[in-house]
Write a protein that holds these residues in place. Sequence first.
Motif, PDB file in Angstrom:
ATOM      1  N   PHE A 225      -0.830 -52.271  85.570  1.00 16.71           N
ATOM      2  CA  PHE A 225       0.236 -51.960  84.616  1.00 16.71           C
ATOM      3  C   PHE A 225      -0.014 -52.643  83.273  1.00 16.71           C
ATOM      4  N   LYS A 231       2.095 -47.245  79.115  1.00 15.74           N
ATOM      5  CA  LYS A 231       2.908 -47.816  80.191  1.00 15.74           C
ATOM      6  C   LYS A 231       3.839 -46.762  80.791  1.00 15.74           C
ATOM      7  N   CYS A 232       4.370 -45.857  79.980  1.00 13.26           N
ATOM      8  CA  CYS A 232       5.288 -44.822  80.496  1.00 13.26           C
ATOM      9  C   CYS A 232       4.558 -43.871  81.439  1.00 13.26           C
ATOM     10  N   ILE A 235       3.986 -45.565  84.763  1.00 17.29           N
ATOM     11  CA  ILE A 235       5.176 -45.642  85.607  1.00 17.29           C
ATOM     12  C   ILE A 235       5.489 -44.288  86.233  1.00 17.29           C
ATOM     13  N   ARG A 236       5.234 -43.201  85.509  1.00 10.97           N
ATOM     14  CA  ARG A 236       5.544 -41.873  86.016  1.00 10.97           C
ATOM     15  C   ARG A 236       4.512 -41.334  86.993  1.00 10.97           C
ATOM     16  N   ASN A 240       1.504 -44.549  91.608  1.00  7.85           N
ATOM     17  CA  ASN A 240       2.088 -45.825  91.214  1.00  7.85           C
ATOM     18  C   ASN A 240       3.536 -45.947  91.683  1.00  7.85           C
ATOM     19  N   ILE A 241       4.263 -44.844  91.687  1.00  6.44           N
ATOM     20  CA  ILE A 241       5.629 -44.860  92.220  1.00  6.44           C
ATOM     21  C   ILE A 241       5.611 -45.190  93.709  1.00  6.44           C
ATOM     22  N   VAL A 244       5.082 -48.922  94.227  1.00  7.67           N
ATOM     23  CA  VAL A 244       6.295 -49.719  94.011  1.00  7.67           C
ATOM     24  C   VAL A 244       7.266 -49.552  95.175  1.00  7.67           C
TER      25      VAL A 244
END
Length: 421
Positions: A225, A231-232, A235-236, A240-241, A244
């Motif tokens: 990250f 960075k957006c 995250i999307r 990666n989701i 998390v």
Amino acid sequence: MKFGKSICVLNVGGTRYAFTREVIKDFPLRRVSRLHACATEKEVLELCDDYDRDRNEFFFDRHAQAFVFIMLYVRSGKLRFVPGVCELSFYTEMLYWGLESAHLDFCCQKRLDERMSDIGMDSLSEGDVSGDECQSPEETVHRTALTGRAKWLERMRKMFEDPNSSLAAQLLAAVSVIFVIISMVMLCASTLPDWDTAKRNTTEEHRIVEAVCIGWFTAECIVRFLLARDKCSFIRHPLNIIDVIAITPYYVTMAMARAGMPGAGLGVAGVILRVLRMMRVFWLMKLARHFLGLQTLGLTLRRCYREMVMLMVFVCVAMAIYSALAQLLEHGLDLGSQNQDYASIPAAAWWVIISMTTVGYGDVYPVTIGGRVLGGMCVVSGIVLLALPITFIYHSFVQCYHELKLRSARYARNVSSEMLE
């Protein structure tokens, strides 16, 4: 550069470009940026074809139109082939100026791979383009000094995102795969009947192993990250989701345990945590970064989504028709022997799908003559409907595998060169 004027002129095939010394120093093209380190005209002539001291002009006997497209890449960050120019010729120009095939847009990379495959060549290198590219130790040190923090960040980013970019990236990928396998083994073992007894006997060891695995995945996710350009977008990204979601339950469980709230008494919250913990199985998708077969499968599904949708439409339409007819023949006509397995259309749809795919578990089957005739038609039509789009998917799979194999061969050559250095 310790000679000449402050304005430098690059003459590429008759087209002139004027830059200041500061721009030349940090120029994205490696051959041009190395001019700044030259102290004598002899060193300059090792990089260009001729030099005019009075006008501080550097002559390069190269393709002028190709350099125009390369300059567009310097300005916009997008590199595409010149229309009407051979892909290999343009690739040779790229290597001369210090660019690699990875700088090309994806569509152009595909064209280059196909072209190189046609002539039976895996890759080219900058040394194949020019024999005078041997660098002295001083030039190597200077190039390292020019890179600075941005070059270090780019190298770290490639090491975490592209396992084939370097030897260090391959070692890091191997460690990540080991942790994924350990985590999956523990997840599978936790569902065994004797797991609770074994866990009570070796509680401390299990906690340590789980903490180490989660710690590695957490550190890897945080570093990726921090190194991400956008960075957006990071995250999307679906993977990666999943990372998390798979990591979070461990920390939530630890926080609740410290607060005196054991997971067994959480009710609905405990069920949700257990469901989220099972999301760790999706960590297996990380292996797609390291194995060519999984990469080929993912690339094929991404390119053939239209064919996949068409296949699903075929199956759904046929399933709706045959399930309605099967329910009518086996249960709806009320001929004295109603088959309760076909009491509803959704129940009959299960029989249709296992018949069309020729699985045939045998748990549901027709008993009337009309139902059996319909079953034969269902099986034959299922074979035909499934075979129609499969041909397109197969050819796409072969093409994707060939492209990724060529790309992997280029990366392997780069890694071998790094090991030799």
